[in-house]
Design a protein around this motif. Structure first.
Motif, mmCIF file in Angstrom:
data_model
loop_
_atom_site.group_PDB
_atom_site.id
_atom_site.type_symbol
_atom_site.label_atom_id
_atom_site.label_comp_id
_atom_site.label_asym_id
_atom_site.label_seq_id
_atom_site.Cartn_x
_atom_site.Cartn_y
_atom_site.Cartn_z
ATOM 1 N N UNK A 36 1.021 -1.240 0.068
ATOM 2 C CA UNK A 36 -0.061 -0.032 0.144
ATOM 3 C C UNK A 36 0.914 1.353 -0.033
ATOM 4 N N UNK A 37 2.038 1.247 0.792
ATOM 5 C CA UNK A 37 2.819 2.431 0.708
ATOM 6 C C UNK A 37 3.538 2.660 -0.280
ATOM 7 N N UNK A 38 3.531 1.799 -1.355
ATOM 8 C CA UNK A 38 4.431 1.893 -2.612
ATOM 9 C C UNK A 38 3.856 2.866 -3.585
ATOM 10 N N UNK A 228 18.362 -5.225 7.390
ATOM 11 C CA UNK A 228 17.011 -6.169 7.246
ATOM 12 C C UNK A 228 16.559 -6.889 8.543
ATOM 13 N N UNK A 229 17.630 -7.759 8.993
ATOM 14 C CA UNK A 229 17.443 -8.656 10.069
ATOM 15 C C UNK A 229 16.930 -7.661 11.151
ATOM 16 N N UNK A 230 17.897 -6.686 11.639
ATOM 17 C CA UNK A 230 17.468 -5.865 12.759
ATOM 18 C C UNK A 230 16.104 -4.944 12.743
ATOM 19 N N UNK A 231 15.945 -4.531 11.649
ATOM 20 C CA UNK A 231 14.496 -3.835 11.423
ATOM 21 C C UNK A 231 13.495 -4.808 11.580
ATOM 22 N N UNK A 232 13.525 -5.992 11.259
ATOM 23 C CA UNK A 232 12.572 -6.979 11.237
ATOM 24 C C UNK A 232 12.319 -7.455 12.437
ATOM 25 N N UNK A 233 13.209 -7.591 13.468
ATOM 26 C CA UNK A 233 13.162 -7.920 14.726
ATOM 27 C C UNK A 233 12.468 -6.545 15.568
ATOM 28 N N UNK A 234 12.801 -5.411 15.249
ATOM 29 C CA UNK A 234 11.934 -4.521 15.687
ATOM 30 C C UNK A 234 10.330 -4.408 15.679
ATOM 31 N N UNK A 235 10.202 -4.736 14.170
ATOM 32 C CA UNK A 235 8.839 -4.984 13.758
ATOM 33 C C UNK A 235 8.036 -6.284 14.625
ATOM 34 N N UNK A 236 8.802 -7.229 14.814
ATOM 35 C CA UNK A 236 8.112 -8.472 15.563
ATOM 36 C C UNK A 236 7.781 -7.883 17.015
ATOM 37 N N UNK A 237 8.676 -7.127 17.510
ATOM 38 C CA UNK A 237 8.513 -6.880 19.005
ATOM 39 C C UNK A 237 7.566 -5.807 19.169
ATOM 40 N N UNK A 238 7.419 -4.948 18.196
ATOM 41 C CA UNK A 238 6.335 -3.876 18.340
ATOM 42 C C UNK A 238 5.029 -4.238 18.071
ATOM 43 N N UNK A 247 -2.961 -2.088 8.345
ATOM 44 C CA UNK A 247 -2.464 -0.881 7.486
ATOM 45 C C UNK A 247 -1.921 0.251 8.559
ATOM 46 N N UNK A 248 -1.428 -0.187 9.801
ATOM 47 C CA UNK A 248 -1.064 0.876 10.776
ATOM 48 C C UNK A 248 0.326 0.458 11.197
ATOM 49 N N UNK A 249 1.085 -0.510 10.606
ATOM 50 C CA UNK A 249 2.377 -0.883 11.097
ATOM 51 C C UNK A 249 3.328 0.172 10.767
ATOM 52 N N UNK A 250 4.201 0.685 11.708
ATOM 53 C CA UNK A 250 5.159 1.872 11.562
ATOM 54 C C UNK A 250 6.126 1.414 10.433
ATOM 55 N N UNK A 251 6.719 0.283 10.738
ATOM 56 C CA UNK A 251 7.878 -0.095 9.888
ATOM 57 C C UNK A 251 7.394 -0.420 8.476
ATOM 58 N N UNK A 252 5.986 -1.015 8.690
ATOM 59 C CA UNK A 252 5.450 -1.252 7.151
ATOM 60 C C UNK A 252 5.088 -0.042 6.381
ATOM 61 N N UNK A 253 4.357 0.665 6.800
ATOM 62 C CA UNK A 253 3.654 1.595 6.216
ATOM 63 C C UNK A 253 4.537 2.968 5.915
ATOM 64 N N UNK A 272 1.499 -5.504 12.404
ATOM 65 C CA UNK A 272 0.192 -5.371 12.275
ATOM 66 C C UNK A 272 -0.937 -6.123 12.898
ATOM 67 N N UNK A 273 -0.596 -7.604 13.216
ATOM 68 C CA UNK A 273 -1.646 -8.561 13.570
ATOM 69 C C UNK A 273 -1.208 -8.805 15.015
ATOM 70 N N UNK A 274 0.074 -8.565 15.440
ATOM 71 C CA UNK A 274 0.547 -8.933 16.691
ATOM 72 C C UNK A 274 0.773 -10.602 16.794
ATOM 73 N N UNK A 275 1.137 -10.869 18.019
ATOM 74 C CA UNK A 275 1.416 -12.171 18.483
ATOM 75 C C UNK A 275 0.123 -13.159 18.060
ATOM 76 N N UNK A 276 -0.957 -12.824 18.065
ATOM 77 C CA UNK A 276 -2.045 -13.409 17.874
ATOM 78 C C UNK A 276 -1.892 -13.805 16.339
ATOM 79 N N UNK A 277 -1.920 -12.571 15.555
ATOM 80 C CA UNK A 277 -1.806 -13.105 14.007
ATOM 81 C C UNK A 277 -0.878 -13.837 13.492
ATOM 82 N N UNK A 278 0.411 -13.827 14.130
ATOM 83 C CA UNK A 278 1.495 -14.741 13.907
ATOM 84 C C UNK A 278 1.079 -16.159 14.293
ATOM 85 N N UNK A 279 0.614 -16.369 15.648
ATOM 86 C CA UNK A 279 0.230 -17.679 15.945
ATOM 87 C C UNK A 279 -0.904 -18.288 14.959
ATOM 88 N N UNK A 280 -1.935 -17.485 14.728
ATOM 89 C CA UNK A 280 -2.926 -18.196 13.645
ATOM 90 C C UNK A 280 -2.231 -18.499 12.354
#
Length: 379
Positions: A36-38, A228-238, A247-253, A272-280
């Motif tokens: 979306x942000x492209x 890449x790996x560093x920012x990816x882990x920030x996204x996972x934790x946030x 559509x509200x992820x800071x690193x994503x958008x 964007x979907x949290x631990x719950x989204x990742x778990x699903x």
């Protein structure tokens, strides 16, 4: 009878189809979010390509589900030859992306042949192994099959695409293991890998070495090769438990992560979907892998070896992609099945599912036929 509607419907593995459709919907939502942000034009292009690939893949999946596996066995040699021909053509006329000559253009259509070759290798190798199952452990037979197996691996390494080559090698290893290779050959293979590791290391390009260094020391170059790996882990934790919202992820958008629509889409899911989204998502993958693994227990040799090949292909992709974004493995160019953007990858994955559904469909057909014979005898 084949045209008995009730029995035809019973032979379809609806649960497997449901899992795949759920993953496809999940993937389309995330590709929509990550592109979306492209900008409107690029976003529309990505979504049109992914939607078209998904629709085409589903149609092919249904056709292959109704295609007898025996027909594919008869086409094993042409499939094998065409697969290698595509890889050779890619080396000669392919286009280079991210340092790898792995894409082929046919007019306006651009695709990655190695994704289809994975399926071609599983089909052909399953057939070759079934024909030689009684003499599989004879040295000449095993050598012949190994040479046939590793020709496409060598061509992929020549591109070079090490991530895809690892998937190929994992598939081959598991197919031989389940196919009944002798324990002594397994020990020889492990010994050869250990001996080759130093040679492999000294022949690695610097960018590949940097990925290993970044894995061992994550904060050594967070503005360069390890970004890449560093920012990816920030996204996972946030993302925390429920996420920041679709559509509200800071690193994503904010476009802080390149390849966020493909290789690094999993951190975007969790942001964007949290631990719950990742778990699903991981639960859906677990159910998919469990289904494929159970099919690999079939009595039919071809079905068993073929299914474990597809299982291994999905398992390596899922494990490598998720693990590299969590810092559990070095970064490799491995997309996430049904979730990452990529038309070729999407179609190839749906082809493999169609073939698995076909194995289930026709194995059930044989059981129905066998049951009818018994009923006739009892009457």
């Amino acid at each position: 009878m084949f045209f008995d509607k009730k029995k035809t419907y019973k032979r379809i593995d609806y649960f497997l189809i449901f899992i795949v459709l759920a993953l496809l919907v999940f993937g389309l939502i995330m590709v929509n979010s990550t592109t979306l942000s492209y900008g409107a034009q690029k976003h529309s292009s990505y979504m049109r390509s992914q939607d078209l690939a998904t629709l085409l893949g589903i149609i092919i999946m249904v056709v292959l589900m109704l295609t007898p596996p025996d027909l594919l066995k008869k086409l094993a040699w042409p499939i094998y030859i065409f697969s290698n021909a595509f890889l050779v053509a890619t080396l000669v006329k392919g286009s280079t992306t991210y340092g790898s000559r792995s894409w082929l253009e046919l007019g306006s259509f651009k695709f990655q042949p190695s994704e289809f070759v994975k399926i071609g290798l599983i089909i052909s190798l399953s057939t070759f192994m079934e024909k030689n199952k009684e003499v599989l452990n004879e040295p000449f037979t095993l050598l012949k099959l190994l040479v046939l197996s590793f020709i496409p691996v060598a061509l992929v390494l020549k591109q070079p695409d090490f991530g895809t080559a690892v998937v190929f090698m994992g598939i081959i290893a598991m197919m031989f293991f389940v196919g009944g290779i002798g324990r002594q050959y397994i020990y020889v293979a492990l010994g050869a890998i250990l001996i080759y590791l130093p040679v492999y290391w000294f022949n690695l390009d610097q960018y590949a070495r940097n990925r290993i260094f970044d894995f061992l020391e994550p904060e050594r170059d967070t503005l360069g090769s390890g970004m890449q790996a560093y920012v990816g882990k920030i996204s996972l934790g946030s993302g925390k438990f429920f996420g920041r919202g679709l559509y509200n992820g800071v690193q994503n958008q904010g476009n802080f992560l390149s390849l966020k629509h493909s290789d690094f889409i999993f951190p975007m899911v969790v942001e964007e979907l949290g631990f719950l989204g990742g778990f699903i998502l991981l639960t859906l993958y677990f159910l998919l892998l469990l289904k494929l693994f159970n099919i690999s227990k079939e009595e039919d040799y071809y079905a068993r070896v073929f299914s474990i090949g597809v299982f291994t292909m999905f398992f390596i992709h899922i494990w490598e992609n998720v693990a590299m974004t969590m810092g559990l493995m070095p970064v490799t160019g491995i997309p996430l099945p049904f979730i990452s953007s990529g038309g070729t990858f999407q179609i190839a994955n749906l082809i493999s599912i169609g073939l698995i559904l076909g194995i289930k469909y026709y194995s059930s057909s044989k059981m129905d036929s066998h049951g009818q014979k018994i009923d006739n005898l009892l009457r």
